[in-house]
Design a protein around this motif. Structure first.
Motif, PDB file in Angstrom:
ATOM      1  N   GLN A 119      38.822  70.327  -7.796  1.00 32.73           N
ATOM      2  CA  GLN A 119      39.690  71.490  -7.988  1.00 32.73           C
ATOM      3  C   GLN A 119      39.868  71.866  -9.455  1.00 32.73           C
ATOM      4  O   GLN A 119      40.963  72.188  -9.912  1.00 32.73           O
ATOM      5  N   GLY A 120      38.774  71.828 -10.193  1.00 38.67           N
ATOM      6  CA  GLY A 120      38.811  72.260 -11.585  1.00 38.67           C
ATOM      7  C   GLY A 120      39.497  71.291 -12.530  1.00 38.67           C
ATOM      8  O   GLY A 120      39.598  71.547 -13.736  1.00 38.67           O
ATOM      9  N   GLU A 121      39.956  70.182 -12.026  1.00 42.29           N
ATOM     10  CA  GLU A 121      40.641  69.187 -12.859  1.00 42.29           C
ATOM     11  C   GLU A 121      39.619  68.490 -13.751  1.00 42.29           C
ATOM     12  O   GLU A 121      38.563  68.064 -13.294  1.00 42.29           O
ATOM     13  N   PHE A 122      39.947  68.380 -15.046  1.00 46.41           N
ATOM     14  CA  PHE A 122      39.056  67.665 -15.961  1.00 46.41           C
ATOM     15  C   PHE A 122      39.203  66.167 -15.710  1.00 46.41           C
ATOM     16  O   PHE A 122      40.311  65.631 -15.728  1.00 46.41           O
ATOM     17  N   ILE A 123      38.091  65.511 -15.443  1.00 50.87           N
ATOM     18  CA  ILE A 123      38.134  64.101 -15.066  1.00 50.87           C
ATOM     19  C   ILE A 123      38.345  63.231 -16.297  1.00 50.87           C
ATOM     20  O   ILE A 123      37.487  63.147 -17.176  1.00 50.87           O
TER      21      ILE A 123
ATOM     22  N   LEU B  58      33.604  52.247 -23.361  1.00 45.91           N
ATOM     23  CA  LEU B  58      33.068  53.606 -23.360  1.00 45.91           C
ATOM     24  C   LEU B  58      34.023  54.571 -22.655  1.00 45.91           C
ATOM     25  O   LEU B  58      34.229  55.700 -23.104  1.00 45.91           O
ATOM     26  N   LEU B  59      34.598  54.119 -21.554  1.00 47.11           N
ATOM     27  CA  LEU B  59      35.570  54.942 -20.838  1.00 47.11           C
ATOM     28  C   LEU B  59      36.784  55.233 -21.711  1.00 47.11           C
ATOM     29  O   LEU B  59      37.307  56.349 -21.737  1.00 47.11           O
ATOM     30  N   ARG B  60      37.226  54.216 -22.426  1.00 48.65           N
ATOM     31  CA  ARG B  60      38.393  54.376 -23.301  1.00 48.65           C
ATOM     32  C   ARG B  60      38.150  55.427 -24.366  1.00 48.65           C
ATOM     33  O   ARG B  60      39.059  56.154 -24.770  1.00 48.65           O
ATOM     34  N   HIS B  61      36.892  55.523 -24.828  1.00 48.45           N
ATOM     35  CA  HIS B  61      36.549  56.483 -25.879  1.00 48.45           C
ATOM     36  C   HIS B  61      35.978  57.785 -25.302  1.00 48.45           C
ATOM     37  O   HIS B  61      35.481  58.623 -26.058  1.00 48.45           O
ATOM     38  N   GLY B  62      36.047  57.938 -23.978  1.00 53.42           N
ATOM     39  CA  GLY B  62      35.629  59.189 -23.353  1.00 53.42           C
ATOM     40  C   GLY B  62      34.138  59.414 -23.278  1.00 53.42           C
ATOM     41  O   GLY B  62      33.679  60.540 -23.111  1.00 53.42           O
ATOM     42  N   VAL B  63      33.357  58.351 -23.387  1.00 56.08           N
ATOM     43  CA  VAL B  63      31.889  58.481 -23.307  1.00 56.08           C
ATOM     44  C   VAL B  63      31.472  58.209 -21.861  1.00 56.08           C
ATOM     45  O   VAL B  63      31.067  57.101 -21.507  1.00 56.08           O
ATOM     46  N   TYR B  64      31.582  59.224 -21.009  1.00 60.21           N
ATOM     47  CA  TYR B  64      31.352  59.043 -19.583  1.00 60.21           C
ATOM     48  C   TYR B  64      29.870  59.077 -19.198  1.00 60.21           C
ATOM     49  O   TYR B  64      29.459  58.476 -18.209  1.00 60.21           O
ATOM     50  N   GLY B  65      29.068  59.802 -19.996  1.00 64.87           N
ATOM     51  CA  GLY B  65      27.671  60.009 -19.634  1.00 64.87           C
ATOM     52  C   GLY B  65      26.815  58.758 -19.655  1.00 64.87           C
ATOM     53  O   GLY B  65      25.743  58.721 -19.036  1.00 64.87           O
ATOM     54  N   LEU B  66      27.279  57.716 -20.363  1.00 65.58           N
ATOM     55  CA  LEU B  66      26.484  56.488 -20.473  1.00 65.58           C
ATOM     56  C   LEU B  66      26.904  55.403 -19.481  1.00 65.58           C
ATOM     57  O   LEU B  66      26.311  54.326 -19.461  1.00 65.58           O
TER      58      LEU B  66
END
Length: 202
Positions: free
Chosen positions: A53-57, A123-131
């Protein structure tokens, strides 16, 4: 005749030594089921991502918490299934589940796995989700390769495959979920089926 007997004795000794240092009770069926769990989990995660619903994950978002819950359910089901089927197979072949070989197997498997898990949290803590998807594949593959010295050699090839897929997922980061499905879903099913056909049918 004596030479043949001597060679046979050497082969028997080598086989006994291999059995004493390798844990052979891993179940191929558990790999198949783990792959199926991963596929089901990936379908649910894909649905959650498409309908957030458009929420930024973010780490605080409800969608992320739901994704983590799905991942934990898949992990618990996979571990529980692996344990139960391993116990069943160990009893069948007359091997103890908890012995020096299985201890070495577990330690060598967990070191890369926990390292990768901690890296993913950072990585999650620093917002690096793509890796995240590539890292889980690469470190799981390293865990399999590291542990393969103490169990069936097929695990080594599974690990190498997971590492390659992880590197591919880095290059094509937009398709991380699909490569993750291939690595944890399809590969587990294929390798589990091969192991079941080679070692478990009897």
């Amino acid at each position: 005749m004596e030479t043949k007997d001597y060679l046979k004795d050497i082969q028997d000794i080598k086989q006994m030594m291999a059995q004493s240092t390798q844990f052979i009770s891993l179940s191929g069926l558990s790999g198949i089921l783990a792959g199926l769990y991963a596929l089901c989990g990936a379908v649910v995660v894909d649905f959650l991502i498409d309908h957030h619903q458009g929420e930024f994950i973010t780490l605080e978002s409800s969608t992320f918490k739901q994704i983590v819950t799905v991942a934990l359910v898949v992990l618990v089901l996979s571990l529980l299934t692996a344990y139960l089927l391993t116990v069943k197979k160990a009893k069948k072949v007359g091997e103890k589940v908890w012995n020096p070989s299985s201890k070495r197997l577990l330690i060598n498997f967990c070191i890369p796995l926990f390292t990768g898990g901690i890296l993913c949290l950072l990585l999650l803590r620093h917002g690096v989700y793509g890796l995240i998807a590539p890292i889980t594949l690469i470190f799981y593959g390293l865990a399999c390769v590291n542990a393969s010295k103490y169990t069936l050699r097929d695990i080594r090839y599974l690990g190498i495959t997971e590492i390659i897929l992880g590197l591919i997922a880095v290059e094509f980061s937009g398709y991380g979920l699909y490569v993750w499905i291939l690595g944890f879903g399809i590969c587990h099913i294929v390798y589990g089926a091969v192991m079941y056909y080679k070692y478990d049918r009897n």
